[in-house]
Design a protein around this motif. Structure first.
Motif, short mmCIF file in Angstrom:
data_model
loop_
_atom_site.label_atom_id
_atom_site.label_comp_id
_atom_site.label_asym_id
_atom_site.label_seq_id
_atom_site.Cartn_x
_atom_site.Cartn_y
_atom_site.Cartn_z
N GLU A 154 32.15 56.04 44.73
CA GLU A 154 32.32 54.90 45.62
C GLU A 154 31.80 53.67 44.89
OE1 GLU A 154 30.92 55.51 49.63
OE2 GLU A 154 31.57 57.61 49.59
N VAL A 155 32.68 52.70 44.71
CA VAL A 155 32.35 51.51 43.95
C VAL A 155 31.84 50.45 44.92
CG1 VAL A 155 33.14 49.80 42.29
CG2 VAL A 155 34.11 52.13 42.26
N TRP A 183 41.80 46.90 45.49
CA TRP A 183 42.34 46.73 44.14
C TRP A 183 41.25 46.79 43.08
CZ3 TRP A 183 43.75 44.35 48.58
CH2 TRP A 183 45.04 44.62 49.02
N MET A 184 40.08 47.27 43.49
CA MET A 184 38.93 47.42 42.61
C MET A 184 38.46 46.11 42.03
SD MET A 184 37.65 50.36 42.60
CE MET A 184 38.09 51.90 43.37
N GLY A 206 33.76 46.38 34.77
CA GLY A 206 33.07 47.10 33.71
C GLY A 206 32.57 48.46 34.18
N PHE A 207 32.07 48.51 35.41
CA PHE A 207 31.61 49.78 35.98
C PHE A 207 32.76 50.75 36.10
CE2 PHE A 207 31.20 52.58 39.62
CZ PHE A 207 30.06 53.29 39.28
N VAL A 208 33.89 50.27 36.62
CA VAL A 208 35.06 51.12 36.82
C VAL A 208 35.54 51.68 35.48
CG1 VAL A 208 37.47 51.17 37.57
CG2 VAL A 208 35.76 49.98 38.96
N PHE A 245 34.30 60.03 32.75
CA PHE A 245 34.99 61.18 33.35
C PHE A 245 35.93 61.82 32.33
CE2 PHE A 245 38.61 62.99 35.65
CZ PHE A 245 37.96 63.90 36.48
N LEU A 246 36.73 61.01 31.66
CA LEU A 246 37.68 61.54 30.68
C LEU A 246 36.96 62.21 29.51
CD1 LEU A 246 40.40 58.76 30.69
CD2 LEU A 246 40.53 61.04 31.73
#
Length: 67
Positions: A39-40, A46-47, A52-54, A61-62
């Motif tokens: 949760e951001v 649209w984020m 930068g956090f996203v 994760f990748l």
């Protein structure tokens, strides 16, 4: 689906309630699927917010899933 799932949802989303992502995540977990919900804080649908956090969260994760 066999691949791990990353769900990101902004807490300030006025289009789709964050509860939807919480529900989706709980359903995947109940099906014994690998899923992560982030949760951001303060981000909208649209984020918009802390890009930068996203980007860092997706890269992490990748990297964890595809070493």
């Amino acid at each position: 689906m066999r691949a791990p799932l990353l769900v990101m949802h902004g807490t300030a989303d006025e289009v789709t309630p964050v509860g939807w992502s919480r529900f989706l995540t709980s359903q995947w977990e109940a099906a014994s699927k690998e899923v992560e919900l982030i949760e951001v804080e303060g981000a909208d649908h649209w984020m918009n917010g802390d890009g930068g956090f996203v980007a860092h969260a997706v890269a992490t994760f990748l990297a964890e899933q595809m070493p």
